[in-house]
Design an enzyme around this catalytic site. Structure first.
Site, PDB file in Angstrom:
ATOM      1  N   CYS A 180       1.744   0.640   3.825  1.00 35.80           N
ATOM      2  CA  CYS A 180       1.109   1.666   2.998  1.00 35.80           C
ATOM      3  C   CYS A 180       0.990   1.177   1.555  1.00 35.80           C
ATOM      4  CB  CYS A 180       1.923   2.961   3.052  1.00 35.80           C
ATOM      5  SG  CYS A 180       3.555   2.829   2.281  1.00 35.80           S
TER       6      CYS A 180
ATOM      7  N   CYS B  27       4.311   0.606  -0.132  1.00 38.48           N
ATOM      8  CA  CYS B  27       4.995  -0.579   0.396  1.00 38.48           C
ATOM      9  C   CYS B  27       4.396  -1.849  -0.202  1.00 38.48           C
ATOM     10  CB  CYS B  27       4.899  -0.616   1.917  1.00 38.48           C
ATOM     11  SG  CYS B  27       5.650   0.819   2.705  1.00 38.48           S
TER      12      CYS B  27
END
Length: 77
Positions: free
Chosen positions: A10, A13
């Site tokens: 994501c 991340c």
């Protein structure tokens, strides 16, 4: 030193990985940075919310993007 970024890929991340790479470069530390996306591997650390950062097997942060300064502090201790 082994630094693992736990997360599915994501935006948070990916930002965490970028900040960890910046911190390693600024600190001049020799570190292997690994992105861990397999949920079984992530759960094995007891992490249920990503992103998370693991340094040499020690979970440092869960559920938020760390600041570059925080990461530098962790890797230079």
């Amino acid at each position: 030193m082994k630094i693992e970024i736990l997360g599915s890929g994501c935006a948070k991340c990916n930002k965490t990985k970028k900040f960890v790479e910046e911190a390693v470069a600024q600190a001049g530390v020799d570190a292997e940075i690994v992105k861990v996306e397999n949920m079984d591997d992530i759960i094995a650390y007891g992490v249920l919310i990503t992103p998370a950062v693991v340094i040499d097997g020690d979970v440092k942060i869960v559920g938020r993007v760390p600041k570059v300064d925080e990461v530098i502090e962790w890797i230079t201790q």
